[in-house]
Scaffold this active site. Structure first.
Site, PDB file in Angstrom:
ATOM      1  N   LYS A  15       0.820  -1.214   0.000  1.00 47.73           N
ATOM      2  CA  LYS A  15       0.000   0.000   0.000  1.00 47.73           C
ATOM      3  C   LYS A  15       0.855   1.266   0.000  1.00 47.73           C
ATOM      4  O   LYS A  15       0.603   2.194  -0.770  1.00 47.73           O
ATOM      5  CB  LYS A  15      -0.934  -0.002   1.219  1.00 47.73           C
ATOM      6  CG  LYS A  15      -1.902  -1.167   1.268  1.00 47.73           C
ATOM      7  CD  LYS A  15      -2.850  -1.071   2.452  1.00 47.73           C
ATOM      8  CE  LYS A  15      -2.155  -1.133   3.800  1.00 47.73           C
ATOM      9  NZ  LYS A  15      -1.515  -2.448   4.065  1.00 47.73           N
ATOM     10  N   ARG A  89      -9.579   0.869   8.140  1.00 46.21           N
ATOM     11  CA  ARG A  89      -9.175  -0.498   8.472  1.00 46.21           C
ATOM     12  C   ARG A  89     -10.293  -1.300   9.115  1.00 46.21           C
ATOM     13  O   ARG A  89     -10.112  -2.487   9.383  1.00 46.21           O
ATOM     14  CB  ARG A  89      -7.959  -0.473   9.401  1.00 46.21           C
ATOM     15  CG  ARG A  89      -6.697  -0.002   8.695  1.00 46.21           C
ATOM     16  CD  ARG A  89      -5.477  -0.182   9.552  1.00 46.21           C
ATOM     17  NE  ARG A  89      -4.270   0.238   8.844  1.00 46.21           N
ATOM     18  CZ  ARG A  89      -3.056   0.212   9.354  1.00 46.21           C
ATOM     19  NH1 ARG A  89      -2.883  -0.226  10.591  1.00 46.21           N
ATOM     20  NH2 ARG A  89      -2.017   0.611   8.652  1.00 46.21           N
ATOM     21  N   ARG A 128      11.663  -4.904   5.101  1.00 43.21           N
ATOM     22  CA  ARG A 128      11.152  -3.555   4.849  1.00 43.21           C
ATOM     23  C   ARG A 128      11.929  -2.488   5.614  1.00 43.21           C
ATOM     24  O   ARG A 128      12.294  -2.667   6.771  1.00 43.21           O
ATOM     25  CB  ARG A 128       9.665  -3.481   5.228  1.00 43.21           C
ATOM     26  CG  ARG A 128       9.036  -2.138   4.921  1.00 43.21           C
ATOM     27  CD  ARG A 128       7.536  -2.224   4.812  1.00 43.21           C
ATOM     28  NE  ARG A 128       6.867  -2.544   6.068  1.00 43.21           N
ATOM     29  CZ  ARG A 128       5.543  -2.603   6.203  1.00 43.21           C
ATOM     30  NH1 ARG A 128       4.765  -2.387   5.148  1.00 43.21           N
ATOM     31  NH2 ARG A 128       4.999  -2.900   7.367  1.00 43.21           N
ATOM     32  N   ARG A 161      10.701  -0.601  11.104  1.00 43.24           N
ATOM     33  CA  ARG A 161       9.612  -0.193  11.978  1.00 43.24           C
ATOM     34  C   ARG A 161       9.464  -1.186  13.121  1.00 43.24           C
ATOM     35  O   ARG A 161       9.633  -2.393  12.940  1.00 43.24           O
ATOM     36  CB  ARG A 161       8.306  -0.119  11.184  1.00 43.24           C
ATOM     37  CG  ARG A 161       8.218   1.101  10.316  1.00 43.24           C
ATOM     38  CD  ARG A 161       7.091   1.063   9.320  1.00 43.24           C
ATOM     39  NE  ARG A 161       5.866   0.447   9.791  1.00 43.24           N
ATOM     40  CZ  ARG A 161       4.754   0.385   9.062  1.00 43.24           C
ATOM     41  NH1 ARG A 161       4.739   0.904   7.845  1.00 43.24           N
ATOM     42  NH2 ARG A 161       3.672  -0.193   9.532  1.00 43.24           N
ATOM     43  N   ARG A 172      -0.898  -8.520  13.983  1.00 44.65           N
ATOM     44  CA  ARG A 172      -1.425  -7.619  12.955  1.00 44.65           C
ATOM     45  C   ARG A 172      -2.267  -8.379  11.939  1.00 44.65           C
ATOM     46  O   ARG A 172      -3.309  -7.885  11.477  1.00 44.65           O
ATOM     47  CB  ARG A 172      -0.273  -6.889  12.260  1.00 44.65           C
ATOM     48  CG  ARG A 172       0.495  -5.948  13.174  1.00 44.65           C
ATOM     49  CD  ARG A 172       1.703  -5.362  12.486  1.00 44.65           C
ATOM     50  NE  ARG A 172       1.328  -4.464  11.402  1.00 44.65           N
ATOM     51  CZ  ARG A 172       2.166  -4.053  10.455  1.00 44.65           C
ATOM     52  NH1 ARG A 172       3.415  -4.485  10.434  1.00 44.65           N
ATOM     53  NH2 ARG A 172       1.759  -3.223   9.521  1.00 44.65           N
TER      54      ARG A 172
END
Length: 216
Positions: A15, A89, A128, A161, A172
């Site tokens: 995203k 969300r 990431r 992160r 998550r």
């Protein structure tokens, strides 16, 4: 180009990457709850501190707080359209956004759902990197960051992160399946949902997204 769209999908579905490409190609303002909350954290606000703890555990920030931040952002930046990266969300968030847009007589154009496998999610999350300054998202595999992990756009530091820990990812994903996946039916019912295979390289995914935006 005044387009109003939301990018949806699992953590690691791309995203943030696609939102960045959209705003660079079409000039549509982009934001995400995460970007807004990270700014609140950097500013040391009570909201930033409270929500940072929730995010680090892999939980979702309460709807009321997120919706308020989004509405404030729209008031300041939404006149030229928007791309929301990972918002809404939950169905209640989607209902709140719909109410806000109805009040402003600015209906949503597209809800783009990036569909990815959990294997893809884990592979992407494990590598990431995100710019602490501007929010640019990349990966270890996308460039040689071993010696100088800095953002190619603003030269801010590229960091992992806290919520990208693989143990946190499990929480998550549970939250995603329970609270975010029902959004597909919500947006299908108002005829704005478009599903795109997000397992492919970012250029292929962006090609499909571009055609959708241009067709609206």
């Amino acid at each position: 180009m005044k387009k109003r769209l939301v990018l949806l999908g699992a953590p690691g579905s791309g995203k943030g990457t696609q939102a960045e490409l959209i705003t660079r190609q079409f000039g549509i303002p982009v934001t995400s709850p995460g970007a807004i909350l990270r700014r609140e954290k950097d500013l040391g606000t009570p909201l930033g501190t409270e929500t940072s703890e929730i995010i680090q555990r892999g939980g979702l920030v309460p709807d009321a707080a997120i919706v308020k931040l989004i509405e404030d952002w729209l008031r300041l930046h939404g006149a030229h359209g928007f791309v929301f990266d990972g918002f809404p969300r939950t169905v209640p968030q989607a209902e709140s956004l719909a109410a806000i847009l109805t009040r402003h007589r600015t209906p949503l154009d597209l809800a783009i759902w990036l569909e990815v496998s959990e294997e893809t999610v884990r592979d992407r999350i494990s590598g990431r990197l995100q710019c602490r300054s501007c929010g640019f998202v990349t990966s270890v595999a996308a460039g040689n960051f071993s010696e100088r992990a800095v953002c190619p756009y603003c030269e801010g530091p590229l960091v992992r992160r806290n919520d990208d820990d693989l143990k946190v990812l499990q929480n998550r994903l549970k939250e995603y399946h329970a609270k975010t996946e029902p959004l597909a039916e919500f947006y299908q019912n108002i005829s704005v949902l478009h599903r795109i295979d997000g397992n492919r390289d970012r250029e292929s995914v962006f090609g499909d997204i571009s055609r959708l935006i241009e067709s609206k």
